[in-house]
Scaffold this motif. Structure first.
Motif, PDB file in Angstrom:
ATOM      1  N   MET A  30       9.978   2.293  98.226  1.00  0.00           N
ATOM      2  CA  MET A  30      10.723   2.982  97.497  1.00  0.00           C
ATOM      3  C   MET A  30      11.558   2.541  96.560  1.00  0.00           C
ATOM      4  N   THR A  68      15.331   5.839  93.486  1.00  0.00           N
ATOM      5  CA  THR A  68      15.138   7.102  94.517  1.00  0.00           C
ATOM      6  C   THR A  68      16.294   6.748  95.670  1.00  0.00           C
ATOM      7  N   LEU A  78      12.966  13.980 100.789  1.00  0.00           N
ATOM      8  CA  LEU A  78      12.108  12.869 100.220  1.00  0.00           C
ATOM      9  C   LEU A  78      10.797  12.881 100.623  1.00  0.00           C
ATOM     10  N   SER A 101       7.168  11.331 100.963  1.00  0.00           N
ATOM     11  CA  SER A 101       6.354  10.183 100.776  1.00  0.00           C
ATOM     12  C   SER A 101       5.081  10.421 101.142  1.00  0.00           C
ATOM     13  N   GLN A 149       6.343   8.385  95.820  1.00  0.00           N
ATOM     14  CA  GLN A 149       7.276   9.323  96.372  1.00  0.00           C
ATOM     15  C   GLN A 149       8.164  10.309  95.390  1.00  0.00           C
TER      16      GLN A 149
END
Lengths: 112, 230
Positions: B1, B5, B21, B23, B30
């Motif tokens: 990450m 973010t 979020l 992913s 992401q």
């Protein structure tokens, strides 16, 4: 979910800002009886300090060890832990179960 | 990450706004979708469903596996009345990980000694509530029996989208309260949001039992009915 998982992500941000290598581990799937729900986080720094929980204690050690490699390599990886029923009780997965844990590095880009 | 973010995710939570979020577990890519951006998102249905559930989880999109991290704001309970019931609510709310804010302009009631837990504001509710803000993750509870204190709070709560509104008092007291709120311009549909008599009907008698009934009703409203009647 009512939990302190957000405080854990806040800590991850603080750690990364202070220049520490950081990895975030997240429970992404569970089968059978899992002590911590999907979405639970464990945050680990480069020295093995950690906050949070992905399993109620039984696989944290393994996740922390893997996190060191994730931080060093800068690449995410997926871990899967399964515990047979007989051994499950001892390690805390009280009815036997499997969990999948995604471990990702926090990349301190210029935008951070 | 990316740290950016992570920081954005934390900032949304800090501002008491929901976010999801997404992913891509294969590539590690992401993207963060904020509450404001969900409706216009190509995956709006999926994101809204996940957000409503309040839980993170896996989703398949066009053959790819995504993990959706759901961040919903921390639920909180705002009470007018630094009274016996709110004293009993404070440790229970703490155990339930509900943030409790107690508002009472009567400084004799609103003393830190009586409320070692939770946040205590010795202010008039309309001023305090305007500053704190009421949102979809806030419950409002009126406990003083005093219209001067409870009514401004109820007015603010009914104008907001807070998920729970409750008011203490007998049916007669509540009847008079409804008349006052009608005069203030609230129709029956609006005032029907008020849980009165307050709390689940468990036959509560003591302040602690009433506190339990109120918090149980708040949790039930927040989490929704999960068991179908037999």
């Amino acid at each position: 979910m009512i939990s302190t998982d957000t405080d854990i992500l806040r800590a991850a941000e603080d750690w990364a800002r202070s220049g520490r290598g950081v990895a975030i581990a997240t429970v992404v799937e569970t089968w059978g009886s899992a002590p911590r729900p999907v979405g639970s986080h464990l945050v680990i720094d480069g020295e093995g300090n950690f906050l949070g929980s992905v399993s109620g204690g039984c696989v944290e050690g393994a996740v922390v060890a893997e996190a060191a490699d994730v931080i060093a390599e800068g690449k995410a990886r997926m871990l899967e832990f399964g515990v047979a029923d007989a051994a499950a009780w001892q390690v805390g997965l009280s009815c036997g179960g499997r969990i999948k844990v995604y471990v990702e590095p926090v990349r301190a880009g210029d935008g951070g | 990450m990316d740290l950016a973010t992570l920081a954005a995710l934390n900032a949304e939570r800090q501002a008491r706004r929901a976010a999801v979020l997404m992913s891509d577990l294969a590539s590690g890519a992401q993207r963060l979708v904020t509450q404001a951006g969900i409706a216009a998102d190509p995956l709006a249905d999926l994101l809204e469903r996940q957000l409503r559930s309040g839980k993170s989880g896996m989703a398949e999109v066009e053959g790819r596996s995504f993990f959706l991290t759901v961040q919903a704001p921390h639920p909180r309970v705002i009470v007018t009345g630094a009274v016996h019931i709110s004293q009993a609510m404070a440790p229970m709310a703490k155990a339930l990980e509900l943030d409790l804010i107690i508002i009472d302009p009567r400084t004799a009631f609103a003393t830190p000694e009586r409320f070692p837990e939770g946040t205590l504001l010795a202010e008039w509710p309309d001023e305090a509530l305007a500053r704190i803000g009421l949102d979809a993750y806030t419950a409002f509870v009126a406990l003083t029996h005093d219209p001067k204190i409870d009514d401004p709070g109820l007015v603010a709560a009914l104008r907001s989208d807070c998920f729970y509104v409750g008011a203490l008092g007998s049916r007669k007291t509540h009847g008079r309260r409804l008349e006052r709120l009608a005069e203030a311009g609230f129709d029956a549909a609006a005032t029907a949001r008020i849980h009165a008599p307050i709390g689940l009907d468990i036959g509560a008698v003591s302040p602690a039992e009433i506190a339990l009934a109120i918090l149980a009703e708040i949790v039930a409203t927040l989490r929704g009915p999960r068991r179908k009647p037999a």
